[in-house]
Structure formats: structure tokens, C-alpha cells
Scaffold this active site. Structure first.
Site, mmCIF file in Angstrom:
data_model
loop_
_atom_site.group_PDB
_atom_site.id
_atom_site.type_symbol
_atom_site.label_atom_id
_atom_site.label_comp_id
_atom_site.label_asym_id
_atom_site.label_seq_id
_atom_site.Cartn_x
_atom_site.Cartn_y
_atom_site.Cartn_z
ATOM 1 N N ALA A 129 0.768 -1.298 -0.050
ATOM 2 C CA ALA A 129 0.084 0.093 -0.098
ATOM 3 C C ALA A 129 0.658 1.434 0.089
ATOM 4 O O ALA A 129 0.339 2.414 -0.361
ATOM 5 C CB ALA A 129 -1.084 -0.184 1.181
ATOM 6 N N ALA A 130 2.036 1.240 0.674
ATOM 7 C CA ALA A 130 2.739 2.784 0.808
ATOM 8 C C ALA A 130 3.117 2.991 -0.675
ATOM 9 O O ALA A 130 3.287 2.454 -1.684
ATOM 10 C CB ALA A 130 4.080 2.378 1.579
ATOM 11 N N GLY A 132 0.284 5.215 -0.409
ATOM 12 C CA GLY A 132 -1.064 5.393 0.257
ATOM 13 C C GLY A 132 -1.854 5.807 -0.976
ATOM 14 O O GLY A 132 -3.086 6.415 -0.564
ATOM 15 N N SER A 133 -1.410 6.064 -2.194
ATOM 16 C CA SER A 133 -2.227 6.800 -3.274
ATOM 17 C C SER A 133 -3.543 6.000 -3.454
ATOM 18 O O SER A 133 -4.695 6.291 -3.375
ATOM 19 C CB SER A 133 -1.457 6.788 -4.402
ATOM 20 O OG SER A 133 -0.203 7.460 -4.311
ATOM 21 N N LYS A 134 -3.405 4.706 -3.727
ATOM 22 C CA LYS A 134 -4.524 3.924 -4.030
ATOM 23 C C LYS A 134 -5.379 3.541 -2.749
ATOM 24 O O LYS A 134 -6.376 3.310 -2.742
ATOM 25 C CB LYS A 134 -3.881 2.340 -4.705
ATOM 26 C CG LYS A 134 -3.126 3.033 -5.980
ATOM 27 C CD LYS A 134 -2.793 1.511 -6.573
ATOM 28 C CE LYS A 134 -1.878 1.939 -8.000
ATOM 29 N NZ LYS A 134 -0.443 2.815 -7.449
ATOM 30 N N CYS A 248 3.568 -1.163 -12.538
ATOM 31 C CA CYS A 248 4.016 -0.039 -13.488
ATOM 32 C C CYS A 248 4.941 -0.385 -14.565
ATOM 33 O O CYS A 248 6.019 0.588 -14.612
ATOM 34 C CB CYS A 248 4.129 1.251 -12.710
ATOM 35 S SG CYS A 248 5.456 1.000 -11.458
#
Length: 320
Positions: A129-130, A132-134, A248
Site C-alpha cells: 500500500a505505501a 498510500g495513493s491507492k 507500473c
């Protein structure tokens, strides 16, 4: 089709290894690699996501009168942002950012949470998760009655993850620090996001570091990690639920190959089509002598398609 605003060229051009040029010319074709080089030489277009848990889209737009906002067509809360004078780029210094009304996020990275199709009250896992965008995007979508378990294996990256959740006022995000494959399997989730660590060759607008560090051995190491995480994520998904696997990078070994091997092993896994208003490239169905099955419905985006980061997204449903 709306694409990202074209940005100015960087002062420093990317330095491609000969092996990288050979690899990506084979993957993209000569014209495709030329387009990749052009995008790599430009700055990434700035984008924001409106935090609708604190402010409405219309009210936020009304507060940014000096800024030009262009809607990101695949995310209702997303906008490309440019200052009217084109001299300001310090979005992080805006009062609206400090107050948690907006989150600075690349437009392409908004795609996986949108594809997940979350609903209010759901229990969601973001395995990697870091910063934290998504996770914060998911947090605002599921509402106060839902919960996002935002996990990351890197302890050093938990601080920005926690700060971002706090700044956006999202009390429905629980931060954990575990290796993804070690997450307890005594509880299942409605939605799982495996935004896996990768070689990052789609991110060269943001930084040339990924293409300068690229090597076949790095791709191999990433593929090994991704194989483990996608299987663990599926174990933690309830029957009928949806898992999104995303990276990505443009490397087929980390994208179509990882997915193809996974769906061959998991009879309950079904890859579903992704329909979004954007330009896309064809999935890679064969590469270096290997054929990939079950990848026809994935979303593969090259940087030149929409003027954004490159991304790979697969939507996988666990059959009941």
C-alpha cells in the site's frame, strides 16, 4: 479521447543501456520505442484526486480558480492540474493539499481502485500500500462503514502511508507491516489489490532511475516476488470477490506471464474485461518463445497511449 496535457522537455535525457534499447525495440517496435523515448524526455503531467470524504468535486474546483483543471476521463475525482501562469508546480504547498482536500497522484495510478469496483461498507486489502495513493482512494470510496487494510512490507514506508491517511481524514484505513505472503488467512476480503513491486519501466516520466537500473536479473527477481503475492492475494479473497493485479512496468514477464501462469493454476480465477475511456495497447500474448493464455482482457497502457505512466492492470474474479 482526452489525453494528458503535453509537458515540457526535461534538461536531462534518459540514458538507456544498449540491452534495454534492444529489449524494448523488440517489445514496442521501432516507432513504439521512439514514442517511448519522446515521453521519457518530458516531465510527468501533474494530477490530483479530490478527496470527496472532505469536499465535493465542484467545491474543490471553485477553490482553485487560478489553476487549470482537466478531467481525467477514467476517474470522476481525478484532474490534471496546471497553473494559469505555468510557473507554479508546488501543488503540495496549496492550502487545499494541506487540509487534505486533494491528493497528488498520477492519473494512471488511479485506475486500479476504479477497476476494483468497490462499494460502501466493503472490506478491502491493499497488499503493497505505501505511500498510500491507492489505499486512500479506496478509503474514500468505501465510506465510514468499510475498512481498508493497508499493508506494506517496508517499515520505512509506513510513515508516509499513515500521514497521508491522517491528512485525508480517513479513519477507515488500518495500517499493517507484514510480508505480503505472511498475511493471516483466517479472514477474507471483498476486494484485494496486489499493486506489486516491479521493475518500473513505465514510470520514466517521473524518474529515469528505473530504466537506468533495469536488467534481466532485476526482472527475474521481481517476477519471483509477484508470483508469490498474486497467489496469496487470491487466497485472501472471498468467493465472488475481485482481485486486481497491477504493475507500473511494461515487462511481459512481470505482467502477462505472471498472470498466465496464475490462471492456469487456479481454476476458480477468471479474468474479466476492463472497459474504461482511454487508449490502450494490445496485450502481449507471446514473448521470447513463451505463449501466454488468459490475458486477452487485461489492460496494458504504454506511456505514449495517454501521455501518462505505463501501467498493467488485470481484473480477476474468484468464482463461487
Amino acid at each position: 479521447m482526452v489525453v494528458a496535457p503535453r509537458t515540457e522537455e526535461k534538461d536531462t535525457k534518459p540514458s538507456f543501456k544498449d540491452s534495454f534499447v534492444d529489449e524494448y525495440t523488440e517489445l514496442l517496435g521501432e516507432d513504439g520505442f521512439a514514442a517511448y523515448e519522446d515521453v521519457a524526455s518530458r516531465y510527468a503531467p501533474k494530477a490530483i484526486r479530490v478527496n470527496t470524504s472532505k469536499i465535493s468535486v465542484s467545491d474543490l474546483c471553485g477553490r482553485l480558480g487560478d489553476w487549470s483543471l482537466t478531467s481525467v476521463p477514467w476517474c470522476e475525482e481525478g484532474f490534471w492540474i496546471q497553473h494559469g501562469s505555468e510557473d507554479r508546480h508546488d501543488i503540495g504547498n496549496l492550502l487545499e493539499h494541506i487540509l487534505g482536500y486533494v491528493y497528488v497522484q498520477s492519473a494512471a495510478s488511479m485506475i486500479p481502485p476504479v477497476v476494483m469496483g468497490v462499494e460502501e461498507g466493503m472490506k478491502v486489502l491493499d497488499m503493497c500500500a505505501a505511500p498510500g495513493s491507492k489505499a486512500t482512494q479506496l478509503g474514500q470510496l468505501i465510506g465510514e462503514d468499510g475498512v481498508v487494510v493497508a499493508n506494506d512490507a517496508n517499515k520505512g514506508r509506513l510513515t508516509p502511508l499513515g500521514i497521508n491517511a491522517q491528512r485525508l481524514g480517513l479513519s477507515n484505513i488500518v495500517v499493517t507491516n507484514m510480508q505480503g505472503e505472511e498475511l493471516p488467512d483466517d479472514d477474507l476480503y471483498d476486494r484485494v489489490l496486489v499493486d506489486a513491486p516491479c521493475s518500473g519501466t513505465g514510470t520514466m516520466m517521473k524518474s529515469h532511475k528505473s530504466v537506468e537500473m533495469w536488467s534481466p536479473s532485476l526482472v527475474g527477481r521481481m517476477k519471483g516476488i509477484q508470483r508469490v503475492l498474486i497467489r496469496k492475494g487470491f487466497e485472501l479473497l472471498r468467493p465472488g470477490g475481485v482481485m486486481v493485479y497491477s504493475t507500473c512496468t511494461l515487462q511481459p514477464e512481470e505482467n502477462e506471464q505472471v498472470l498466465s501462469e496464475f490462471v492456469e493454476d487456479k481454476e476458480m480465477a477468471s479474468v474479466e474485461p476492463i472497459t474504461l475511456p482511454l487508449e490502450r495497447s494490445d496485450p502481449v500474448t507471446s514473448w521470447k518463445g513463451d505463449s501466454y493464455q488468459g490475458v486477452e482482457d487485461v489492460l496494458r497502457i504504454h506511456p505514449s497511449d495517454n501521455g501518462t505512466e505505463g501501467f498493467f492492470v488485470a481484473k480477476i474474479r474468484k468464482q463461487v
